[in-house]
Design a protein around this motif. Sequence first.
Motif, mmCIF file in Angstrom:
data_model
loop_
_atom_site.group_PDB
_atom_site.id
_atom_site.type_symbol
_atom_site.label_atom_id
_atom_site.label_comp_id
_atom_site.label_asym_id
_atom_site.label_seq_id
_atom_site.Cartn_x
_atom_site.Cartn_y
_atom_site.Cartn_z
ATOM 1 N N LEU A 1 0.851 -1.197 0.000
ATOM 2 C CA LEU A 1 0.000 0.000 0.000
ATOM 3 C C LEU A 1 0.881 1.238 0.000
ATOM 4 O O LEU A 1 1.703 1.409 0.912
ATOM 5 C CB LEU A 1 -0.882 -0.010 1.267
ATOM 6 N N GLY B 1 -11.406 -2.226 -0.784
ATOM 7 C CA GLY B 1 -12.157 -1.064 -1.247
ATOM 8 C C GLY B 1 -12.056 -0.870 -2.752
ATOM 9 O O GLY B 1 -13.065 -0.639 -3.426
ATOM 10 N N GLY B 2 -10.838 -0.961 -3.284
ATOM 11 C CA GLY B 2 -10.634 -0.747 -4.717
ATOM 12 C C GLY B 2 -11.367 -1.807 -5.532
ATOM 13 O O GLY B 2 -12.001 -1.502 -6.542
ATOM 14 N N MET C 1 -15.021 -1.130 -5.575
ATOM 15 C CA MET C 1 -15.345 -0.042 -6.504
ATOM 16 C C MET C 1 -15.358 -0.558 -7.947
ATOM 17 O O MET C 1 -16.159 -0.128 -8.774
ATOM 18 C CB MET C 1 -14.329 1.096 -6.359
ATOM 19 N N TYR D 1 -10.323 9.655 -5.433
ATOM 20 C CA TYR D 1 -9.503 8.437 -5.533
ATOM 21 C C TYR D 1 -10.366 7.207 -5.322
ATOM 22 O O TYR D 1 -11.188 7.184 -4.401
ATOM 23 C CB TYR D 1 -8.395 8.480 -4.464
ATOM 24 N N GLU E 1 -16.863 10.421 -4.040
ATOM 25 C CA GLU E 1 -17.091 10.393 -2.602
ATOM 26 C C GLU E 1 -18.055 11.545 -2.290
ATOM 27 O O GLU E 1 -17.820 12.673 -2.745
ATOM 28 C CB GLU E 1 -15.797 10.641 -1.849
ATOM 29 N N ARG F 1 -15.187 14.534 1.149
ATOM 30 C CA ARG F 1 -13.827 14.092 1.487
ATOM 31 C C ARG F 1 -13.126 15.230 2.235
ATOM 32 O O ARG F 1 -13.306 15.383 3.417
ATOM 33 C CB ARG F 1 -13.050 13.663 0.240
ATOM 34 N N ASP G 1 -18.749 6.447 -3.329
ATOM 35 C CA ASP G 1 -17.667 5.685 -2.704
ATOM 36 C C ASP G 1 -17.586 6.131 -1.248
ATOM 37 O O ASP G 1 -17.141 7.233 -0.941
ATOM 38 C CB ASP G 1 -16.359 5.995 -3.458
ATOM 39 N N VAL H 1 -15.922 4.312 1.051
ATOM 40 C CA VAL H 1 -14.857 3.486 1.630
ATOM 41 C C VAL H 1 -14.201 4.216 2.804
ATOM 42 O O VAL H 1 -13.894 3.620 3.837
ATOM 43 C CB VAL H 1 -13.821 3.122 0.538
ATOM 44 N N THR H 2 -13.988 5.516 2.649
ATOM 45 C CA THR H 2 -13.351 6.287 3.715
ATOM 46 C C THR H 2 -14.350 7.153 4.483
ATOM 47 O O THR H 2 -14.243 7.308 5.695
ATOM 48 C CB THR H 2 -12.199 7.136 3.119
ATOM 49 N N LYS I 1 -12.846 -1.013 4.450
ATOM 50 C CA LYS I 1 -12.009 -0.493 5.538
ATOM 51 C C LYS I 1 -12.749 -0.450 6.869
ATOM 52 O O LYS I 1 -12.924 -1.468 7.512
ATOM 53 C CB LYS I 1 -11.523 0.903 5.187
#
Length: 464
Positions: free
Chosen positions: A48, A145-146, A149, A170, A237, A240, A266, A268-269, A294
Motif C-alpha cells: 500500500l 475497497g478498490g 469499486m 480516488y 465520494e 472528502r 464511494d 470506503v473512507t 475499511k
Amino acid sequence: MRKVLGAKCETESEAFRTVIKEKPVIDCRTGIALYRKAKNIIPGGTQLLSKRPEMFLPDQWPAYYSKCKGVEVTDLDGNEFIDMSICGVVACILGYADPDVDSAVKSAIDRGSMSTLNCPEEVELAELLCELHPWAAMVRYARGGGEAMSVAVRLARAATGRDNVAFCGYHGWHDWYLSSNLSDDRNLDGQLLPGLSPAGIPRSLNATAIPFHFNQPETLKDAAAQCGKNLAAIVMEPVRHSEPEEGFLQYVREIADRTGAVLIFDEVTSGWRMNTGGIHLIHGVSPDIAVFAKGLSNGYPMAAIIGIRSVMEAAQRTFISSTCWTEKIGPVAALAAIKKMISQNVPGHLNETGNMVRDIWARVSEECGLNIIIHGIPPLSIVSFDYGEKSQMLHTLFTQEMLNRGFLASKAFYATYAHENEHIVAYEQAIREVFRIIAGAVEDNNAEQLLKGPVSHGGFKRLA
Ligand SMILES: Cc1ncc(COP(=O)(O)O)c(C=O)c1O
C-alpha cells in the motif's frame, strides 16, 4: 477549510531551538533495516502506497509493528508509540485489536472460517446494511475497497450497457480508474494522489474515465457531455476534504437521472465516521450504489456494495465471483463493528476527538506563529503547513520530531474510538514543543538542516 495565521511569539523560541539538538533520537534500526531488505524482494516495499515509510519519514520511520492495541503501537525495537496519524489507513475506527470485534472473529475462527457451504452472516449483514440505508435493496461483497469499486463500476456498465465513467476523487488501483491517465498523465493529479502511472493499462480504455472536480458542477457537466450517450456511471465520494456546497450533490443526482447513468457513492473512507452508515444519509441524497470497506469491519478484510434492485440485478448478467469473498471472518467482523458503532455512538466520539485535535492545532499554531490550514471533516482531519514548496519539508520535520516524542504523526489525524483524553493531553504537549521547533525553522529557514533524513514523498514515486 480553516486557515490559521500564526501571531509572532518571541518568548521561549530560543529555548525550543535547543530542544531539538538535545533530544535523543528514538532508535528504530530493526524496522529500518527490514524495510531496506523488503524493497529488494517486494517491489514498492509494501502493498500500500500510504504505508511506505517514504510517505512519512524516509530512512527514519519504524516501518513495522510487533504489536498494536487501542492506539498504541510497538515497533520491532520495542519502542512504543501513540498513533495520532492515519490509524491503520482509516481501517480501524474502533482502534487496534478491538476486544468486541476480535472476540467475534476468534469465535468465527473456532467454528471454521471457510466451508463448502456459505456463511449465514452475509445474509444478516445484507439485511442490516439495507435497514441502515433504506434506499438500497440488495448487497454484494468483496474484501478490498478498490476491488469493491471495480465491482460497482462493472455493475453500472452491465446495467446500462454503456462504457464511460465520470469520476471525482480516488477509487483504487484498478484499470477502469487508472485508464484516466492514458489520455493525460495528470488527469488524476487533482484527485487525491498525484503521479499515478497508467503503465500496464490497455490503451483501448483511453477516454473511458473522465475526471471532474468536487464542488465544481460545471466540470461534471463537461465530463458528462464528453461521455455523451455512453455515460454508464458517475463515481464520487459524497464528502472528502470539504463538505459539498449547497445543492452540489443534488445537481450530481440530477445529472445521473437526466443521463440515465448510475450514481455510485464511494463511502470506503467517508462511511461510519459522522454517522452509522454512509455520510450521504446526512446530506439527503441517495445514490444507486454505495460502497463500503475499511472501517466497515475494523481492519478485517471486508467490503460491501449496496444498491437499488434494478442495478444490483445486473450481477446476474455479468460474472463477478471470488472464492475468498465467501469466508466468514469479514461479515462477522463487520456485524460486530457496526453493532458497536451504533451501541456506543462511535461517530459522536470521533467527532469530538477530531474537534479537540483541530482546536489544538489552531490554538498552538496561533500562539507560536505558524500558518496552517485545517481541512476535512472532524473525524478525518488534515493539517497543512502553509508555506508553499517548503511545506513538505516542514511536514517531514513535524513527523520526525513527533516520532522522537513517542507519536506516530502525519498531516492527517484520523480519530478512533480508542483515542482517549489522556492521549490528546499528551499529544498537545508534544505539539507545543514541535510547532515551536517548526516556527523556528521557518524563521531561520533551516528546516533542511534539522532533518536527519530525506524529505517525505507527497504522492506516487518509483522507489530507489
Ligand atoms: C475513497 C476510497 N476509495 C477506494 C479506496 C481503495 O480501498 P482499498 O485500499 O481498500 O483498496 C480508498 C483507499 O484509500 C479510498 O479512500
